[in-house]
Enzyme design. Structure first.
Site, mmCIF file in Angstrom:
data_model
loop_
_atom_site.group_PDB
_atom_site.id
_atom_site.type_symbol
_atom_site.label_atom_id
_atom_site.label_comp_id
_atom_site.label_asym_id
_atom_site.label_seq_id
_atom_site.Cartn_x
_atom_site.Cartn_y
_atom_site.Cartn_z
ATOM 1 N N LYS A 260 -7.600 -8.392 30.334
ATOM 2 C CA LYS A 260 -8.128 -7.383 31.058
ATOM 3 C C LYS A 260 -7.698 -7.226 32.295
ATOM 4 O O LYS A 260 -7.178 -8.391 32.913
ATOM 5 C CB LYS A 260 -9.546 -7.822 31.228
ATOM 6 C CG LYS A 260 -10.584 -7.814 30.035
ATOM 7 C CD LYS A 260 -11.995 -8.410 30.425
ATOM 8 C CE LYS A 260 -12.923 -8.129 29.061
ATOM 9 N NZ LYS A 260 -13.194 -7.135 28.767
ATOM 10 N N ARG A 334 -16.578 -8.857 18.204
ATOM 11 C CA ARG A 334 -17.071 -8.261 16.831
ATOM 12 C C ARG A 334 -16.277 -9.117 15.599
ATOM 13 O O ARG A 334 -16.704 -9.402 14.777
ATOM 14 C CB ARG A 334 -16.352 -7.016 16.637
ATOM 15 C CG ARG A 334 -15.074 -6.644 16.821
ATOM 16 C CD ARG A 334 -14.359 -5.294 16.735
ATOM 17 N NE ARG A 334 -14.957 -4.817 18.092
ATOM 18 C CZ ARG A 334 -14.630 -3.466 18.747
ATOM 19 N NH1 ARG A 334 -14.244 -2.612 17.676
ATOM 20 N NH2 ARG A 334 -14.961 -2.953 19.830
#
Ligand code: BES
Ligand code: ZN
Ligand code: ZN
Length: 489
Positions: A260, A334
């Site tokens: 990130k 996920r």
């Protein structure tokens, strides 16, 4: 904060401060004893507007109506005005009831006080805390609506439990990542299980390998903290329903090798909000003694970088045998949930399966910071989540699946990709990815709640503080309370 409820008239109750709620700007109501002073000060009684008349020992706050949704943030704003001040140990307040026999606003008031009195001061040298120790509630009402002391006491009790559980969740989420990692949640879960008589099973790396939870293991591989999956269970006799709750517990999400950017990494300690909400829900249902069997599954992992990190281009085999092409290691939640959802379905045949996750930035872009997105195949279930959330004081909006977006997850090399090939609809494509790990017989029983927006907001909003809000706890406790009341046929 301790609550006492009695039929003693307000005047006779001893306190350091009284909170007076001004409804709909009505300064003429007999409960408003300082009308002239308030007018002079320019106090209009707008929602959450506060005016503290210290010498009169009265703190006025405005609320638009007697609805819970107005009373809750008003009570929170009032108590927040006392934070950091000294000498306000004993507080008193009347009851504000909108309908005869309806205790919803009493519960909302208690929730507002407990939620609004929350501070996270663990890391402050100078701690600015809420001074209130006891709250005396008089059944003397705003309007002369009859309400029994038993009904009112129950509302107070349930309000206290759900708000304290929300604060419990907030504390976990706010704790920095160097001090809260997967093993920390194991400790918390074991302690809670001991206190409340819950079942608690912990899966370490060896057990996770045995269970073939390879997607989860890959995400956690580069961290010095081993991943853990925790299964908490609350099993009353003859439950009305069985509910499984799954939570994303990324104690830190650096993004992994798909790192990130620096300013997006800040606040990623809050990526454990889903699992933190689930443990808070477990605490509340057990303390309330609800008539539903509840299983909480927490997927605790830290997503880091290093020589051992999983990579874009890797193909992972999830617990149900499906293969996943990794194209972005920052879409890690996920992967963790895929395995934990499979595990939850294997372990428990539930009537309902819910998962909670700070899953996508796209959800925040789509619906804003204050609202969660609910996804799934059952319109009815999505509506129930939204409706129960609203009663509880949380905002949820349905985000509908469609087959066009489903196709964007196709992979050339594996069964599915962990990211979609389009920049748009990211919250829904993440939900669709999860749906690949829900067995056919559970499809209608499952709902996915993306709490990426409300879980952590860096300013005060309504009854929520700056930082962790405990999103998910109140909505789900409400929903489970309603299932607990339903007959088993
Ligand atoms: N934990 C983040 C999602 C998130 C972002 C939560 C902002 C709260 C605030 C998640 O793991 C993530 O990084 N998702 C990516 C997915 C993308 C790579 C497809 C995202 O949303 O950018
Ligand atoms: Zn991520
Ligand atoms: Zn994440």
């Amino acid at each position: 904060m301790k609550f006492n409820i009695s039929t003693t008239p307000m005047q006779e109750l001893k306190a350091d401060v009284e909170i007076v709620i001004v409804i709909d700007g009505n300064l003429k109501h007999p409960t408003v004893k300082d009308r002239k002073l308030l007018k002079k000060a320019g106090f209009s009684g707008a929602q959450n507007e506060v005016y503290h008349l210290v010498e009169k020992k009265r703190l006025y706050v405005g609320a638009e109506s007697l609805k819970g949704s107005s009373i809750r943030p008003a009570a929170a704003s009032a108590i927040r005005a006392l934070t950091g001040k000294k000498g306000f140990k004993r507080l008193k307040i009347a009851t504000y009831v909108s309908h005869p026999r309806c205790s919803a606003s009493i519960r909302a008031m208690v929730e507002g006080l407990v939620l609004g009195g929350y501070t996270f001061t663990e890391y402050k040298s100078k701690k600015s805390k809420c001074p209130v120790k006891t709250v005396e509630i008089s059944l003397e009402g705003y309007e002369a609506h009859e309400i029994s002391i038993e009904t009112a006491a129950r509302a107070v009790h349930h309000g206290e439990i759900v708000a304290a559980s929300t604060n419990y969740t907030r504390n976990i989420v706010n704790t920095p990542p160097d001090d809260f990692y997967p093993e920390s949640m194991v400790k918390k879960a074991k302690k809670l299980a001991k206190e409340l008589g819950l079942g608690c099973k912990v899966l370490d790396v060896k057990a996770l390998k045995k269970e073939k939870m390879n997607a989860l293991l890959a995400v956690g591989r580069a961290s010095r903290h081993e991943p853990k999956v925790i299964h908490l269970s609350y099993k009353p006799k003859n439950p009305k329903k069985v509910i499984s709750l799954v939570g994303k517990g990324l104690t830190y999400d650096s993004g992994g090798l798909s790192l990130k950017p620096g300013d997006f990494m800040v606040t990623m300690k809050a990526d454990k909000s889903g699992a933190s909400a689930v443990i808070g829900m477990m605490k509340a249902v057990a303390e309330m003694g609800l008539d539903v069997e509840v299983h909480g599954f927490l997927g605790m992992v830290e997503n880091m970088i290093g020589g051992d990190a999983y990579k874009p281009d890797d193909v992972l085999k999830a617990k149900n045998g499906k293969t996943i092409e990794v194209r972005n290691t920052d879409a890690e939640g996920r992967l963790v949930l895929a395995d934990v959802l499979c595990y939850a379905q294997q372990e428990v045949k539930a009537d309902y399966l819910f998962d909670f996750a700070t899953l996508t930035g796209a959800c925040v872009v789509g619906v804003g910071h204050y609202t969660s997105g609910v996804m799934g195949f059952s319109e009815e279930l999505k509506t129930t989540v939204r409706d129960q959330a609203k009663i509880a004081g949380e905002l949820v909006t349905p985000l509908d699946f469609n087959d066009y977006l489903k196709k964007t997850l196709k992979s050339e090399i594996a069964d599915i990709c962990n990211i979609s090939n389009t920049r748009y609809g990211g919250a829904i494509t993440a939900g669709l990815f999860l749906s690949e790990f829900i067995d056919d017989e559970h499809k209608e029983k499952w709902a996915h709640v993306d709490i990426a927006g409300p879980a952590f907001v860096e300013h005060v909003w309504g009854e929520n503080p700056s930082g962790a809000s405990g999103a998910g706890v109140r909505m789900m406790v409400r929903l489970m309370e309603s299932l607990s009341r339903e007959s088993s046929h």
